[in-house]
Design a protein around this motif. Structure first.
Motif, short mmCIF file in Angstrom:
data_model
loop_
_atom_site.label_atom_id
_atom_site.label_comp_id
_atom_site.label_asym_id
_atom_site.label_seq_id
_atom_site.Cartn_x
_atom_site.Cartn_y
_atom_site.Cartn_z
N VAL A 126 13.22 93.52 -4.79
CA VAL A 126 13.62 92.18 -5.21
C VAL A 126 14.99 92.21 -5.87
CG1 VAL A 126 13.07 90.25 -6.75
CG2 VAL A 126 11.22 91.40 -5.49
N ILE A 127 15.19 93.15 -6.78
CA ILE A 127 16.46 93.24 -7.51
C ILE A 127 17.61 93.53 -6.56
CG2 ILE A 127 17.75 94.60 -9.20
CD1 ILE A 127 15.11 94.94 -10.73
N ARG A 128 17.43 94.52 -5.68
CA ARG A 128 18.54 94.92 -4.80
C ARG A 128 18.84 93.84 -3.76
NH1 ARG A 128 22.51 98.22 -5.54
NH2 ARG A 128 21.06 99.81 -6.33
N ARG A 129 17.82 93.27 -3.15
CA ARG A 129 18.05 92.30 -2.07
C ARG A 129 18.61 90.99 -2.62
NH1 ARG A 129 14.82 88.80 1.45
NH2 ARG A 129 15.58 88.98 3.60
N GLU A 130 18.03 90.49 -3.69
CA GLU A 130 18.53 89.25 -4.27
C GLU A 130 19.90 89.48 -4.92
OE1 GLU A 130 17.23 86.21 -3.86
OE2 GLU A 130 15.73 87.22 -2.58
N PRO A 167 2.84 93.03 -2.13
CA PRO A 167 3.94 92.24 -2.69
C PRO A 167 5.23 93.04 -2.72
CG PRO A 167 1.96 92.07 -4.06
CD PRO A 167 1.70 93.17 -3.06
N ALA A 168 6.34 92.36 -2.54
CA ALA A 168 7.64 93.05 -2.57
C ALA A 168 7.82 93.74 -3.91
CB ALA A 168 8.76 92.04 -2.35
N PRO A 169 8.13 95.05 -3.90
CA PRO A 169 8.32 95.77 -5.16
C PRO A 169 9.54 95.26 -5.91
CG PRO A 169 8.96 97.13 -3.31
CD PRO A 169 8.33 95.92 -2.73
N GLU A 184 35.80 91.10 12.15
CA GLU A 184 35.32 90.29 11.02
C GLU A 184 33.94 90.78 10.58
OE1 GLU A 184 34.37 85.61 10.38
OE2 GLU A 184 36.47 86.20 10.67
N TRP A 185 33.77 90.86 9.27
CA TRP A 185 32.51 91.29 8.69
C TRP A 185 31.83 90.12 7.98
CZ3 TRP A 185 30.19 96.24 8.55
CH2 TRP A 185 30.87 97.20 9.30
N HIS A 186 30.51 89.98 8.23
CA HIS A 186 29.71 88.91 7.66
C HIS A 186 28.62 89.52 6.78
CE1 HIS A 186 30.68 85.52 10.78
NE2 HIS A 186 31.75 86.16 10.38
N TYR A 187 28.59 89.10 5.54
CA TYR A 187 27.59 89.61 4.59
C TYR A 187 26.47 88.59 4.43
CZ TYR A 187 30.50 93.60 3.36
OH TYR A 187 31.22 94.78 3.40
N ASP A 188 25.60 88.53 5.44
CA ASP A 188 24.47 87.63 5.45
C ASP A 188 23.18 88.43 5.53
OD1 ASP A 188 26.21 85.43 5.53
OD2 ASP A 188 26.28 85.46 7.72
N LEU A 189 22.21 88.09 4.71
CA LEU A 189 20.92 88.77 4.74
C LEU A 189 20.22 88.54 6.06
CD1 LEU A 189 19.26 88.18 1.25
CD2 LEU A 189 20.02 90.36 2.22
N PRO A 210 17.82 77.62 4.17
CA PRO A 210 16.77 77.96 3.22
C PRO A 210 16.00 79.22 3.65
CG PRO A 210 16.76 75.60 3.66
CD PRO A 210 17.70 76.23 4.66
N ARG A 211 15.66 80.06 2.71
CA ARG A 211 14.91 81.27 3.00
C ARG A 211 13.91 81.52 1.89
NH1 ARG A 211 16.26 85.66 -0.03
NH2 ARG A 211 18.11 85.40 -1.37
N LEU A 212 12.91 82.29 2.18
CA LEU A 212 11.90 82.64 1.19
C LEU A 212 12.46 83.75 0.31
CD1 LEU A 212 8.95 81.98 0.41
CD2 LEU A 212 8.25 83.96 1.80
N PRO A 213 12.53 83.53 -1.01
CA PRO A 213 13.04 84.58 -1.90
C PRO A 213 12.24 85.87 -1.75
CG PRO A 213 12.87 82.49 -3.07
CD PRO A 213 12.18 82.30 -1.75
#
Length: 248
Positions: A54-58, A48-50, A87-92, A30-33
């Protein structure tokens, strides 16, 4: 939609890489959106996050979150060609920064190997790294372009990786008859390809200015090796001419 559910927009080469080695890990912890984050602006004041962030990260999380794939890479040691898997991992990641220019950027995991850099994505779509200098260093114009570059690296891993003496970028400049690969190229990376020679020209991943230009070169078969050797001879002759002009 996640990329593994919809490969639209990728080349056949990149699709093959993801179909052969790609997978998606289970839901992350779980993470904070992003829309609920408060981010320091350029003055250090939390805001606040611009919306662009928000659009790019989410969007990154929705499209690539949990993606895993393997890239074959080749190198030459003591005259022998060797192959390794990366190996590549696409994790925020957890961090977000304000760039010196307009926009924001955030971190993600990247290559699963001990690395001196942190992998980043800018809100304008570019992929970059930070080598500890606190600067966004572009390495690809977009995430799809990065995947396309990895697909090319994987495809030429069975070729002979050349290790020429001297300036590899100058040598690459002497290689002609190659076709640009725009889907894997950008401001800081350029791929060129033929049936028997492949070239990746790139800016080094360093905050030392100016960023130096380098090249990786692969050949296939006797004809490819011969073409690279001829280009090396031309590059050496050109270097000698420049030295002679400077000396006189």
């Amino acid at each position: 939609m996640h990329i593994l559910d919809d490969l639209t927009g990728l080349t056949t080469r990149a699709k093959s890489l993801l179909e052969r080695t790609g997978r998606r890990d289970g839901p992350p912890a779980p993470r904070l959106p992003t829309e609920f984050l408060r981010i320091p602006d350029r003055s250090g004041r939390p805001v606040p996050a611009p919306l662009t962030l928000v659009i790019r990260r989410e969007g990154f999380e929705q499209r690539y979150g949990g993606l895993r794939y393997q890239v074959r890479k080749s190198y030459t040691a003591q005259g022998e060609c060797h192959e390794v898997l990366r190996e590549w991992h696409y994790d925020l990641g957890q961090h977000v920064w304000t760039g010196s220019a307009r926009g924001w950027y955030f971190d993600w995991f990247g290559e699963r190997v001990s690395s001196p850099v942190r992998y980043l994505v800018h809100t304008d779509g570019r992929v970059g790294v930070d080598d500890g200098g606190g600067t966004f260093l572009e390495i690809a114009p977009s995430v799809p372009a990065l995947i396309e570059s990895h697909a090319l690296t994987d495809a030429v891993s069975t070729w002979n990786r050349m290790t020429p003496e001297g300036d590899s970028f100058a040598l690459a400049g002497q290689l002609d008859g190659l076709t640009d690969v725009p889907e894997a190229s950008g401001h800081t990376i350029r791929w060129r390809l033929s049936d028997d020679v492949a070239v990746q020209e790139f800016r080094t991943w360093s905050s030392e200015a100016p960023r130096q230009s380098r090249a990786f070169i692969w050949s296939r078969g006797q004809n490819g090796r011969h073409r690279v050797e001829e280009a090396a001879a031309r590059a050496a002759a050109r270097c000698h001419e420049l030295w002679f002009d400077d000396a006189s």
